[in-house]
Design an enzyme around this catalytic site. Structure first.
Site, PDB file in Angstrom:
ATOM      1  N   LYS A 189       0.850  -1.201   0.000  1.00  0.00           N
ATOM      2  CA  LYS A 189       0.000   0.000   0.000  1.00  0.00           C
ATOM      3  C   LYS A 189       0.878   1.241   0.000  1.00  0.00           C
ATOM      4  CE  LYS A 189      -2.039   2.836   3.124  1.00  0.00           C
ATOM      5  NZ  LYS A 189      -2.091   4.004   2.246  1.00  0.00           N
ATOM      6  N   GLU A 265       9.691   1.144  10.785  1.00  0.00           N
ATOM      7  CA  GLU A 265      10.732   2.163  10.667  1.00  0.00           C
ATOM      8  C   GLU A 265      10.028   3.497  10.817  1.00  0.00           C
ATOM      9  OE1 GLU A 265      11.966   3.960   7.290  1.00  0.00           O
ATOM     10  OE2 GLU A 265      13.484   4.988   8.436  1.00  0.00           O
ATOM     11  N   CYS A 300      13.705  10.862   6.884  1.00  0.00           N
ATOM     12  CA  CYS A 300      13.638  10.357   8.268  1.00  0.00           C
ATOM     13  C   CYS A 300      14.953  10.611   9.000  1.00  0.00           C
ATOM     14  CB  CYS A 300      13.248   8.892   8.295  1.00  0.00           C
ATOM     15  SG  CYS A 300      14.234   7.835   7.248  1.00  0.00           S
ATOM     16  N   GLU A 399       9.371  15.566  15.818  1.00  0.00           N
ATOM     17  CA  GLU A 399       9.784  15.546  14.418  1.00  0.00           C
ATOM     18  C   GLU A 399       8.893  16.507  13.627  1.00  0.00           C
ATOM     19  OE1 GLU A 399       8.964  11.978  12.124  1.00  0.00           O
ATOM     20  OE2 GLU A 399      10.863  12.228  11.072  1.00  0.00           O
TER      21      GLU A 399
HETATM   22  O1  TXE Z   1       2.626   9.269   7.950  1.00  0.00           O
HETATM   23  P1  TXE Z   1       1.620   8.165   8.269  1.00  0.00           P
HETATM   24  P2  TXE Z   1       2.365  10.530   6.993  1.00  0.00           P
HETATM   25  C1  TXE Z   1       6.523  10.696   9.701  1.00  0.00           C
HETATM   26  C2  TXE Z   1       6.831  12.155   9.779  1.00  0.00           C
HETATM   27  C3  TXE Z   1       5.630  12.813   9.127  1.00  0.00           C
HETATM   28  C4  TXE Z   1       4.545  11.913   9.623  1.00  0.00           C
HETATM   29  C5  TXE Z   1       3.291  12.027   8.839  1.00  0.00           C
HETATM   30  O2  TXE Z   1       6.884  12.515  11.134  1.00  0.00           O
HETATM   31  O3  TXE Z   1       5.407  14.122   9.522  1.00  0.00           O
HETATM   32  O4  TXE Z   1       5.121  10.614   9.580  1.00  0.00           O
HETATM   33  O5  TXE Z   1       3.467  11.496   7.538  1.00  0.00           O
HETATM   34  C6  TXE Z   1      -0.498   4.702   6.230  1.00  0.00           C
HETATM   35  N1  TXE Z   1      -3.374   2.077   9.526  1.00  0.00           N
HETATM   36  N2  TXE Z   1       7.163  10.041   8.590  1.00  0.00           N
HETATM   37  O6  TXE Z   1       1.062  11.195   7.236  1.00  0.00           O
HETATM   38  O7  TXE Z   1       0.291   8.757   8.504  1.00  0.00           O
HETATM   39  C7  TXE Z   1      -0.565   5.888   5.276  1.00  0.00           C
HETATM   40  O8  TXE Z   1      -1.670   5.776   4.413  1.00  0.00           O
HETATM   41  C8  TXE Z   1      -2.518   1.637   8.584  1.00  0.00           C
HETATM   42  C9  TXE Z   1       8.452   9.496   8.830  1.00  0.00           C
HETATM   43  O9  TXE Z   1       2.599  10.066   5.618  1.00  0.00           O
HETATM   44  O10 TXE Z   1       2.232   7.286   9.305  1.00  0.00           O
HETATM   45  C10 TXE Z   1       0.786   5.764   4.591  1.00  0.00           C
HETATM   46  O11 TXE Z   1       0.727   4.779   3.570  1.00  0.00           O
HETATM   47  N3  TXE Z   1      -1.826   2.452   7.799  1.00  0.00           N
HETATM   48  C11 TXE Z   1       8.827   8.506   7.804  1.00  0.00           C
HETATM   49  C12 TXE Z   1       1.699   5.295   5.730  1.00  0.00           C
HETATM   50  O12 TXE Z   1       0.834   4.697   6.695  1.00  0.00           O
HETATM   51  C13 TXE Z   1      -1.970   3.763   7.973  1.00  0.00           C
HETATM   52  C14 TXE Z   1       8.425   8.864   6.425  1.00  0.00           C
HETATM   53  C15 TXE Z   1       2.456   6.443   6.418  1.00  0.00           C
HETATM   54  O13 TXE Z   1       1.499   7.379   6.881  1.00  0.00           O
HETATM   55  C16 TXE Z   1      -2.823   4.297   8.963  1.00  0.00           C
HETATM   56  C17 TXE Z   1       7.109   9.465   6.330  1.00  0.00           C
HETATM   57  C18 TXE Z   1      -3.547   3.387   9.750  1.00  0.00           C
HETATM   58  N4  TXE Z   1      -4.405   3.785  10.705  1.00  0.00           N
HETATM   59  C19 TXE Z   1       6.537  10.046   7.394  1.00  0.00           C
HETATM   60  N5  TXE Z   1      -2.761   5.648   8.923  1.00  0.00           N
HETATM   61  C20 TXE Z   1      10.283   8.128   7.771  1.00  0.00           C
HETATM   62  N6  TXE Z   1      10.826   7.528   8.821  1.00  0.00           N
HETATM   63  O14 TXE Z   1      10.922   8.327   6.740  1.00  0.00           O
HETATM   64  C21 TXE Z   1      -1.888   5.967   7.944  1.00  0.00           C
HETATM   65  N7  TXE Z   1      -1.420   4.826   7.360  1.00  0.00           N
END
Ligand code: TXE
Length: 433
Positions: A189, A265, A300, A399
């Site tokens: 996904k 991660e 990240c 973050e």
């Molecule tokens: O993350 P999300 P987002 C962190 C960083 C950023 C924050 C928000 O702090 O500001 O995450 O980014 C899926 N059940 N990183 O909104 O929401 C979502 O659809 C299952 C750090 O993108 O965690 C997407 O595919 N899945 C990181 C994925 O999870 C769910 C890189 C990430 O979304 C879900 C990116 C749920 N309930 C963001 N809710 C790094 N370490 O590089 C969301 N998702």
């Protein structure tokens, strides 16, 4: 870096409506739902993706399970899987410019970084695990003469992979390459705000020879598609990159369903510690600025906290602020751009709020911190350096995932170590001395 005219030609290509890729074929969401794809470059929609449902997840998992059970992939000789994964990497490399430009239109990363980090790193990861396919074997454990203990490695089954928007291809490859090399099948996904390159990746995988059902991609929201994957009784393993909050939810889903293994991660707040005796402070300042501001800080392992020895604090911080102020922010598909677009309007607003809160908590904004280029309709922010951030401040502890550097001085080595470790985050760190 490819010629600007080639980048522009790719940018002009229309993107047809996208569906899910399940069992080797494209199809719409079960209820026909779609979602517009907004480009952070100009804030305009330029494509649609399928808005997945729990039923779509069931379909994809059923396809992945069938493909796993009949051995069409896991039953191949490891060397045969290796050949397919190398071909997969070849195709990613052959289509690198198309993938990079499509990804930039979707997520806003500057093209120079996107080419290296997206198709480049994706292909590298596929090759690394292609080679692992026929090199990682079992073990015979030392035991008494009347016992034979074998460690036999086998695929787990159906792997669910959930990836974020900042580096969709690179991070998807971290999940799918090891899973596929070992003979698992995958339901992947992408982020609902950066799906296009991951969908194209599925197509290239099929072209490379992955049998139908081995790599399936379902697009859609975290709260519907992601949750359905987390709670699914027939997904054996979940591999995730994203926020800590979502990581916690996945552990909860696993506990409430089949106790699937979760590999998470999560975010970072990485310290960059600079001592006065660092041999080349000019280089340290340059790397400090680039380490936080490239890809608008949406990395990240971005070095988001500068922790600097007090005797050089003022000079060094001023130098970093000068470098930041001179970095070229703008259209990420312009080859000269150093800092592209912030990924979304929501992320931009969150970044701006962090700077405001930091100010209210006593931080001094030396440069940046404002929205710029608003007339383009896109989401751009001037890179911010915020000085004298207290270890208790929100900017020090959370973050941002945006182009905001917090600066905190130290006097002793012990203080530097305590500051560096003074958040709940892990991931990366750097020391200049
Ligand atoms: O993350 P999300 P987002 C962190 C960083 C950023 C924050 C928000 O702090 O500001 O995450 O980014 C899926 N059940 N990183 O909104 O929401 C979502 O659809 C299952 C750090 O993108 O965690 C997407 O595919 N899945 C990181 C994925 O999870 C769910 C890189 C990430 O979304 C879900 C990116 C749920 N309930 C963001 N809710 C790094 N370490 O590089 C969301 N998702």
């Amino acid at each position: 870096m490819p010629d600007q005219s080639l980048i522009d030609a790719e940018r002009a290509k229309p993107v047809p409506p996208q569906g899910h890729f399940i069992d080797g074929a494209w199809g719409p969401a079960s209820d026909g739902g779609t979602r517009p794809v907004i480009s952070p470059i100009d804030g305009r929609p330029f494509a649609t993706i399928a808005e997945g449902t729990a039923e779509d997840v069931d379909c994809a998992v059923a396809a992945a399970r069938a493909a796993f059970e009949d051995g069409r992939w896991s039953g191949l000789a490891p060397a045969a899987r290796k050949r397919v994964l190398h071909r997969f990497a070849d195709l990613v490399e052959r289509n690198a410019l198309e993938l990079a430009v499509l990804g930039v239109r979707d997520n806003g990363t500057e093209i120079g970084m996107a080419i290296r980090a997206e198709p480049g790193s994706c292909a590298g990861t596929l090759r690394f695990y292609a080679e692992a396919a026929d090199k990682i074997g079992g073990e015979i454990a030392p035991s008494s003469p009347d016992i034979l203990a074998l460690v036999h490695r086998e695929p787990v089954g159906v792997v669910g992979a959930i990836v974020p928007w900042n580096f969709p291809l690179m991070i998807a490859a971290w999940k799918i390459a090891p899973a596929l090399a070992a003979g698992n099948t995958v339901v992947l996904k992408p982020s609902e705000t950066a799906s296009l390159t991951v969908l194209r990746l599925a197509e290239l995988g099929a072209e490379a020879g992955l049998p139908p059902g081995v790599l399936n991609v379902v697009s859609g929201s975290g709260s519907v598609v992601g949750e359905a994957m987390g709670l699914h009784m027939d997904i054996d393993v979940l591999a995730f990159t994203g926020s800590g909050a979502t990581g916690r939810r996945l552990l909860d889903y696993a506990a409430r369903s089949n106790m699937k293994r979760c590999y998470l991660e999560l975010g970072g707040k990485s310290p960059n510690v600079v001592f006065a005796d660092a041999p080349d402070l000019e280089e340290a300042a340059r790397v400090t600025a680039h380490g936080i501001f490239r890809n608008s800080g949406q990395v990240c392992i971005a070095g988001s906290r500068l922790i600097v020895e007090r005797s050089i604090h003022a000079d060094f911080t001023r130098r970093v602020a000068e470098i930041a102020a001179a970095m070229r922010v703008g259209d990420p598909l312009d080859a000269d751009t150093q800092i592209g677009a912030v990924h979304s309007e929501a992320q931009l607003s969150a970044n701006l709020r962090f700077v405001e809160t930091a100010r209210a908590e006593g931080g001094e904004v030396l440069t940046g911190g404002d929205r710029i280029l608003a007339e383009t309709g896109g989401y751009y922010m001037a890179p911010a350096v915020v000085d004298n951030v207290a270890p208790t401040a929100a900017l020090f502890r959370n973050e941002v995932f945006g182009p905001v550097l917090s600066v905190t001085p130290f006097d002793t080595v012990d203080q530097a170590i305590a500051l560096a470790n003074g958040t709940d985050f892990g991931l990366a760190g750097a020391v200049w001395t």
